[in-house]
Scaffold this active site. Structure first.
Site, mmCIF file in Angstrom:
data_model
loop_
_atom_site.group_PDB
_atom_site.id
_atom_site.type_symbol
_atom_site.label_atom_id
_atom_site.label_comp_id
_atom_site.label_asym_id
_atom_site.label_seq_id
_atom_site.Cartn_x
_atom_site.Cartn_y
_atom_site.Cartn_z
ATOM 1 N N ASN A 148 -18.014 30.772 -22.299
ATOM 2 C CA ASN A 148 -16.604 30.878 -22.691
ATOM 3 C C ASN A 148 -16.458 30.128 -24.007
ATOM 4 O O ASN A 148 -16.447 28.901 -24.026
ATOM 5 C CB ASN A 148 -15.714 30.243 -21.598
ATOM 6 C CG ASN A 148 -14.253 30.191 -22.030
ATOM 7 O OD1 ASN A 148 -13.858 30.848 -22.997
ATOM 8 N ND2 ASN A 148 -13.449 29.421 -21.312
ATOM 9 N N TRP A 149 -16.364 30.907 -25.089
ATOM 10 C CA TRP A 149 -16.307 30.272 -26.412
ATOM 11 C C TRP A 149 -14.951 29.619 -26.665
ATOM 12 O O TRP A 149 -14.790 28.891 -27.618
ATOM 13 C CB TRP A 149 -16.568 31.316 -27.505
ATOM 14 C CG TRP A 149 -17.982 31.788 -27.598
ATOM 15 C CD1 TRP A 149 -19.029 31.486 -26.766
ATOM 16 C CD2 TRP A 149 -18.520 32.670 -28.604
ATOM 17 N NE1 TRP A 149 -20.176 32.113 -27.185
ATOM 18 C CE2 TRP A 149 -19.890 32.853 -28.307
ATOM 19 C CE3 TRP A 149 -17.992 33.326 -29.714
ATOM 20 C CZ2 TRP A 149 -20.731 33.660 -29.090
ATOM 21 C CZ3 TRP A 149 -18.813 34.130 -30.499
ATOM 22 C CH2 TRP A 149 -20.175 34.297 -30.186
ATOM 23 N N LYS A 150 -13.969 29.916 -25.829
ATOM 24 C CA LYS A 150 -12.593 29.447 -26.052
ATOM 25 C C LYS A 150 -12.171 29.813 -27.484
ATOM 26 O O LYS A 150 -12.623 30.824 -28.003
ATOM 27 C CB LYS A 150 -12.478 27.948 -25.790
ATOM 28 C CG LYS A 150 -13.124 27.523 -24.474
ATOM 29 C CD LYS A 150 -12.678 26.181 -24.029
ATOM 30 C CE LYS A 150 -13.537 25.719 -22.870
ATOM 31 N NZ LYS A 150 -12.904 24.731 -22.048
ATOM 32 N N HIS A 165 -7.847 31.259 -16.290
ATOM 33 C CA HIS A 165 -8.507 30.006 -16.681
ATOM 34 C C HIS A 165 -7.480 28.877 -16.609
ATOM 35 O O HIS A 165 -6.297 29.077 -16.898
ATOM 36 C CB HIS A 165 -9.073 30.141 -18.101
ATOM 37 C CG HIS A 165 -9.978 29.021 -18.478
ATOM 38 N ND1 HIS A 165 -9.504 27.789 -18.885
ATOM 39 C CD2 HIS A 165 -11.337 28.918 -18.481
ATOM 40 C CE1 HIS A 165 -10.534 26.988 -19.129
ATOM 41 N NE2 HIS A 165 -11.651 27.658 -18.893
ATOM 42 N N GLU A 200 -6.833 26.547 -18.514
ATOM 43 C CA GLU A 200 -6.104 26.291 -19.768
ATOM 44 C C GLU A 200 -4.948 27.271 -19.922
ATOM 45 O O GLU A 200 -3.911 26.938 -20.496
ATOM 46 C CB GLU A 200 -7.078 26.359 -20.957
ATOM 47 C CG GLU A 200 -7.991 25.141 -20.987
ATOM 48 C CD GLU A 200 -9.339 25.354 -21.641
ATOM 49 O OE1 GLU A 200 -9.535 26.367 -22.328
ATOM 50 O OE2 GLU A 200 -10.214 24.480 -21.440
ATOM 51 N N GLU A 237 -13.706 26.262 -10.943
ATOM 52 C CA GLU A 237 -13.703 25.347 -12.078
ATOM 53 C C GLU A 237 -12.755 24.185 -11.789
ATOM 54 O O GLU A 237 -11.544 24.290 -12.038
ATOM 55 C CB GLU A 237 -13.228 26.072 -13.338
ATOM 56 C CG GLU A 237 -14.130 27.201 -13.781
ATOM 57 C CD GLU A 237 -14.107 27.385 -15.294
ATOM 58 O OE1 GLU A 237 -15.184 27.359 -15.886
ATOM 59 O OE2 GLU A 237 -13.013 27.521 -15.864
ATOM 60 N N GLY A 256 -14.539 20.463 -19.851
ATOM 61 C CA GLY A 256 -14.523 19.850 -21.175
ATOM 62 C C GLY A 256 -14.488 18.333 -21.154
ATOM 63 O O GLY A 256 -14.240 17.700 -22.178
ATOM 64 N N SER A 271 -18.268 21.496 -17.380
ATOM 65 C CA SER A 271 -19.299 20.646 -17.992
ATOM 66 C C SER A 271 -20.703 20.979 -17.502
ATOM 67 O O SER A 271 -21.553 20.090 -17.365
ATOM 68 C CB SER A 271 -18.976 19.163 -17.780
ATOM 69 O OG SER A 271 -17.745 18.844 -18.415
ATOM 70 N N GLY A 305 -18.324 24.399 -23.478
ATOM 71 C CA GLY A 305 -18.927 23.710 -24.624
ATOM 72 C C GLY A 305 -20.394 24.038 -24.857
ATOM 73 O O GLY A 305 -20.802 24.309 -26.000
HETATM 74 C C1 PEP Z 1 -14.653 26.501 -19.324
HETATM 75 O O1 PEP Z 1 -13.987 26.468 -20.335
HETATM 76 O O2 PEP Z 1 -14.539 27.429 -18.524
HETATM 77 C C2 PEP Z 1 -15.589 25.395 -19.084
HETATM 78 C C3 PEP Z 1 -16.244 25.340 -17.961
HETATM 79 O O3 PEP Z 1 -15.729 24.481 -20.117
HETATM 80 P P1 PEP Z 1 -16.822 23.307 -20.207
HETATM 81 O O4 PEP Z 1 -18.154 23.897 -19.824
HETATM 82 O O5 PEP Z 1 -16.787 22.869 -21.642
HETATM 83 O O6 PEP Z 1 -16.399 22.243 -19.250
#
Ligand code: PEP
Length: 247
Positions: free
Chosen positions: A9-11, A94, A96, A165, A171, A209, A231
């Site tokens: 997931n590049w966000k 998600h 976010e 998640e 993050g 993460s 990330g």
């Molecule tokens: C995500 O954005 O879905 C995610 C898991 O981010 P990260 O791996 O950076 O925690």
């Protein structure tokens, strides 16, 4: 056994030059990956990704999809539009988007339905906040989020992907332990099993993460079928190590 799925997931990251370097490095390093690999990229880069991935096993995902088919919904992107760019997956719900865009359980369920109706596999995200975990509400929260999707989509949920998640792990560098993740995955698995006789088709990814160092232990858990990686998906070497750990 199902193939594992590793989805990046590049966000809201990337630019044309950086995307090209990253995707070329992934294509070179992936070889015959044992798992399915996807990158969920910002919508303006879907055309670039379609050209870069051409003929390869790298799948393309979007980071959201509208619940509407078409019409006066300024700023929205429909499933049909995504389809035109070869999109196979769309992240839905998600944390976010739940947090910053007010997406409710009901809306996430509707988006799931629209994606499924157009042959896009929704990666449906569920997860508790730190406050919810500390209040002992993890099970209640993820089951409620999942129940909304099941209620709206009925037996079609056998075609979704789920991503557990924990919000406190996204993050932050704080990962759920493999045991913590497995515990929630097992209860989601049981909930899906009660809802459809084809629940064995549903992959349940862990996200939060995930990185090159912790991927193997998370992915070795019996109910963890892959990862949704934020990330670490922006660095080819790290993402490739996660892909290598998914067998
Ligand atoms: C995500 O954005 O879905 C995610 C898991 O981010 P990260 O791996 O950076 O925690």
């Amino acid at each position: 056994m199902k193939k594992k799925l590793i989805a990046g997931n590049w966000k809201m990251n990337g630019n044309l030059a950086a995307n090209e370097a990253l995707v070329r490095a992934l294509l070179e390093g992936m070889g015959d990956a044992a798992c399915t690999v996807a990158v969920c990229v910002p919508a303006p880069y879907l055309a670039q990704l379609r050209a870069l991935r051409s003929g390869s096993a790298l799948e393309i995902g979007a980071q959201d999809v509208s619940q509407h088919e078409q019409g006066a919904y300024t700023g929205e992107i429909s499933a049909l539009m995504l389809k035109e760019f070869g999109v196979r997956y769309a992240i839905v719900g998600h944390s976010e988007r739940r947090q910053y865009h007010g997406e409710t359980d009901a809306l996430v369920a509707e988006k799931t339905k629209t994606a499924l109706a157009h042959g896009i596999t929704p990666i449906v995200c569920v997860g508790e906040t730190l406050a919810e975990r500390e209040a002992g509400k993890t099970e209640e929260v993820v089951k409620r989020q999942m129940a909304a999707v099941i209620h709206t989509n009925g037996h079609c949920i056998s075609e979704i992907v789920v991503a557990y998640e924990p919000v406190w792990a996204i993050g932050t560098g704080k990962t759920a332990t493999p045991e913590q993740a497995q515990q929630v995955h097992a209860l989601l698995r049981a909930q899906l099993h009660a809802a459809t006789s084809h629940s064995d088709r549903i992959s349940i990814l862990y996200g939060g993460s995930m990185n090159a160092a912790n991927a193997a232990s998370l992915l070795s858990q019996p109910d963890i079928d892959g990862g949704l990686v934020g990330g670490a998906s922006l660095k080819a070497a790290d993402f490739l190590q996660i892909i290598a750990a998914a067998r």
